[in-house]
Design an enzyme around this catalytic site. Structure first.
Site, PDB file in Angstrom:
ATOM      1  N   CYS A 282      11.323   0.612  63.502  1.00 19.36           N
ATOM      2  CA  CYS A 282      10.840   0.500  64.885  1.00 19.36           C
ATOM      3  C   CYS A 282       9.409  -0.019  65.005  1.00 19.36           C
ATOM      4  O   CYS A 282       9.177  -1.130  65.455  1.00 19.36           O
ATOM      5  CB  CYS A 282      10.954   1.861  65.575  1.00 19.36           C
TER       6      CYS A 282
HETATM    7  N1  NAD Z   1      16.317   4.403  63.381  1.00 16.36           N
HETATM    8  C1  NAD Z   1      15.547   4.783  64.367  1.00 16.36           C
HETATM    9  O1  NAD Z   1      14.766   5.708  64.222  1.00 16.36           O
HETATM   10  C2  NAD Z   1      15.609   4.102  65.718  1.00 16.36           C
HETATM   11  C3  NAD Z   1      14.964   4.735  66.792  1.00 16.36           C
HETATM   12  C4  NAD Z   1      15.016   4.150  68.037  1.00 16.36           C
HETATM   13  C5  NAD Z   1      15.657   2.930  68.209  1.00 16.36           C
HETATM   14  N2  NAD Z   1      16.263   2.299  67.147  1.00 16.36           N
HETATM   15  C6  NAD Z   1      16.951   1.028  67.407  1.00 16.36           C
HETATM   16  O2  NAD Z   1      18.351   1.260  67.413  1.00 16.36           O
HETATM   17  C7  NAD Z   1      19.036   0.123  66.862  1.00 16.36           C
HETATM   18  C8  NAD Z   1      19.880   0.570  65.699  1.00 16.36           C
HETATM   19  O3  NAD Z   1      19.036   1.093  64.692  1.00 16.36           O
HETATM   20  P1  NAD Z   1      19.559   2.022  63.518  1.00 16.36           P
HETATM   21  O4  NAD Z   1      18.358   2.586  62.872  1.00 16.36           O
HETATM   22  O5  NAD Z   1      20.629   2.915  64.005  1.00 16.36           O
HETATM   23  O6  NAD Z   1      20.195   0.899  62.564  1.00 16.36           O
HETATM   24  P2  NAD Z   1      21.181   1.163  61.320  1.00 16.36           P
HETATM   25  O7  NAD Z   1      21.045  -0.014  60.447  1.00 16.36           O
HETATM   26  O8  NAD Z   1      20.986   2.539  60.777  1.00 16.36           O
HETATM   27  O9  NAD Z   1      22.620   1.145  62.004  1.00 16.36           O
HETATM   28  C9  NAD Z   1      23.194   0.014  62.582  1.00 16.36           C
HETATM   29  C10 NAD Z   1      24.666   0.004  62.253  1.00 16.36           C
HETATM   30  O10 NAD Z   1      25.259  -1.098  62.932  1.00 16.36           O
HETATM   31  C11 NAD Z   1      26.241  -1.667  62.092  1.00 16.36           C
HETATM   32  N3  NAD Z   1      26.513  -3.031  62.555  1.00 16.36           N
HETATM   33  C12 NAD Z   1      25.768  -4.139  62.399  1.00 16.36           C
HETATM   34  N4  NAD Z   1      26.331  -5.178  63.036  1.00 16.36           N
HETATM   35  C13 NAD Z   1      27.454  -4.719  63.608  1.00 16.36           C
HETATM   36  C14 NAD Z   1      28.471  -5.318  64.384  1.00 16.36           C
HETATM   37  N5  NAD Z   1      28.407  -6.598  64.736  1.00 16.36           N
HETATM   38  N6  NAD Z   1      29.504  -4.559  64.778  1.00 16.36           N
HETATM   39  C15 NAD Z   1      29.573  -3.234  64.434  1.00 16.36           C
HETATM   40  N7  NAD Z   1      28.623  -2.612  63.709  1.00 16.36           N
HETATM   41  C16 NAD Z   1      27.584  -3.350  63.303  1.00 16.36           C
HETATM   42  C17 NAD Z   1      25.645  -1.560  60.712  1.00 16.36           C
HETATM   43  O11 NAD Z   1      26.631  -1.636  59.716  1.00 16.36           O
HETATM   44  C18 NAD Z   1      24.965  -0.187  60.774  1.00 16.36           C
HETATM   45  O12 NAD Z   1      25.820   0.849  60.344  1.00 16.36           O
HETATM   46  C19 NAD Z   1      17.945  -0.871  66.504  1.00 16.36           C
HETATM   47  O13 NAD Z   1      17.773  -1.760  67.546  1.00 16.36           O
HETATM   48  C20 NAD Z   1      16.711  -0.009  66.350  1.00 16.36           C
HETATM   49  O14 NAD Z   1      15.526  -0.731  66.600  1.00 16.36           O
HETATM   50  C21 NAD Z   1      16.261   2.890  65.917  1.00 16.36           C
END
Ligand code: NAD
Length: 442
Positions: A282
């Site tokens: 992030c």
């Molecule tokens: N991790 C955090 O602390 C956090 C906090 C707030 C916001 N975010 C935001 O949330 C979003 C997700 O982050 P995250 O940390 O959960 O990521 P992550 O990588 O842990 O999870 C994303 C998941 O999406 C899957 N994926 C990718 N492309 C796909 C598709 N086309 N169809 C289906 N699945 C698909 C991946 O395999 C993965 O399991 C990002 O935009 C991030 O900036 C993350």
């Protein structure tokens, strides 16, 4: 013949009713740090939840009642899978049967620091094949203001359905803080903005079923900007204290003592702490989504660029401190054994995405050091072609020419480490208050 307004009201009210009586079938696309906790909350709230992810091993682990996200207990997943409330699949055709869809896919940066929208685009291409009347889609991935209206909406509306009448679209920033025992998905207030007022109303209604506090805003752009304000605020303030830490180092002033004393001011000050550099999915990334968009509007995001530059210098600064401390003891980095205590990007979590530890290891290796690491949460890390395994901390500290505290996990007992280490560079003030000849602070 029903009028257009009557049709819209009927579709919206039917969906609202399904949401209220928990018969709405919920879909979560992307079962990562954000998507899996959300899936579990909705399943716990009584909804039937289907998670869609591209990675087979994640799908298999969920369906086997297991968890790979630290904040989610495997027992919770197992209980929900057992009762049929939660399941996972790689098959997007299930979208045709779902009433609500959350999109929680990654939004990284390209090497040029431009937004990489490919995950959102590919998820939406799949959803678009199965979009149907009475569906609510909510984008949760952090992104630049305008994404929901300018990128997602045209893809979903391509089927001829009208937003706000036939289907509903919102943006809601995810604020989850992995490893935070006090604030988790359920009790972090949820901001939501829809493309139309009907979308916002349905989105807020849907969140209210599983989360404690919902904050509706007037548009998707406001909701998108909220997240970028929050993370840019953190990134810039961290940049400021990192710069102050480098100044204080030059002037032999203890920055940690300065911050603690400043934090006694009961108003108008909020402490931020310096460190080895930014990490995670992030804070180092999101502000560049804003600066990219802002450039298109003709405004250079100078605070963001400057803080990004300063934060990016921190791994170099840490390596310089190690080098100077070794030089003072008649040693060079080249050929020295340097042990990193902790590689996760922050305390008490297992995530190494964008972790400054990776930069520090890279820089030290490039200067000829032999680098080892230990981290109770991270069994191994991949550095280019090499797989580095976590080793026994005390044994490594005892042998190392220098130890660098990169992550201050709460469970680490520093007393024996300080007793055995030849030299410790503490980038987190983990040894708070301890004065010893072998301890060097950031
Ligand atoms: N991790 C955090 O602390 C956090 C906090 C707030 C916001 N975010 C935001 O949330 C979003 C997700 O982050 P995250 O940390 O959960 O990521 P992550 O990588 O842990 O999870 C994303 C998941 O999406 C899957 N994926 C990718 N492309 C796909 C598709 N086309 N169809 C289906 N699945 C698909 C991946 O395999 C993965 O399991 C990002 O935009 C991030 O900036 C993350």
């Amino acid at each position: 013949m029903p009028t257009e307004t009557a049709t819209a009201t009927t579709i919206a009210s039917q969906l609202a009713e399904k949401i209220a009586n928990k018969t709405a079938r919920v879909g979560i696309i992307g079962l990562g740090y954000v998507g899996l906790p959300l899936a579990v909350e909705y399943a716990k709230a009584g909804f039937s939840v289907t998670g869609i992810d591209l990675i087979e091993s994640k799908v298999e682990r969920i369906n086997a009642g297991d968890s790979y996200v630290q904040d989610i207990a495997a027992a919770d997943v197992a209980a929900l899978v057992e009762t049929g409330k939660l399941r996972a699949t790689r098959d997007f055709s299930v979208v045709a049967e779902l009433d609500t869809i959350y999109i929680c896919v990654p939004t990284p940066l390209r090497k040029t620091k431009d937004p990489d929208m490919s995950f959102i685009v590919s998820a939406c291409q799949e959803i678009a094949k199965y979009v149907h009347p009475g569906m609510l889609a909510i984008l949760e991935s952090t992104t630049y203001p305008g994404t929901t209206d300018e990128l997602v909406l045209p893809m979903l509306a391509g089927s001829g359905l009208q937003v706000g009448r036939d289907f509903f679209l919102c943006f809601s920033p995810e604020r989850v803080d992995p490893g935070n025992p006090k604030f988790q998905t359920r009790n972090i207030p949820k901001v939501v903005g829809g493309v139309t007022p009907a979308c916002t109303k349905l989105g807020a209604h849907f969140y209210a079923q599983a989360l404690e506090n919902v904050v509706p805003v007037s548009s998707t752009q406001v909701a998108e900007m909220v997240k970028l304000l929050e993370n840019t605020f953190r990134m810039i303030n961290i940049g400021l204290v990192n710069e102050l830490a480098m100044m204080c180092d030059r002037m032999s002033i203890n920055i940690w003592e300065v911050i603690d004393a400043a934090a006694t001011k009961p108003f108008g000050f909020m402490p931020f702490y310096p460190g080895p550099g930014l990490g995670g999915h992030c804070i180092p990334i999101d502000p560049f989504y804003l600066s990219w968009k802002s450039k298109q509007a003709g405004i250079e995001a100078r605070f963001i660029e400057l803080a990004g530059y300063i934060n990016g210098q921190m791994p170099h600064f840490v390596v310089e401190k190690v080098q100077n401390a070794l030089n003072d003891r008649g040693k060079a980095v080249k050929g020295s054994h340097i042990h990193l205590l902790g590689v996760a990007y922050k305390r008490d979590i297992d995530d190494v995405r964008e972790s400054p530890a990776l930069d520090i290891i890279h820089l030290l290796q490039r200067r000829g050091a032999i680098v080892t690491f230990s981290d109770p949460y991270v069994p191994s890390i991949r550095m280019d072609q090499e797989l580095l395994m976590s080793v026994d901390a005390l044994a490594a500290v005892e042998k190392a020419d220098a130890t660098v505290i990169v992550t201050d996990h709460a469970q680490i007992d520093y007393k024996p480490i300080v007793e055995r280490a030849a030299l410790i560079v503490d980038t987190r003030n983990a040894l708070r208050g301890l004065v010893a000849p072998n301890v060097i602070r950031l």
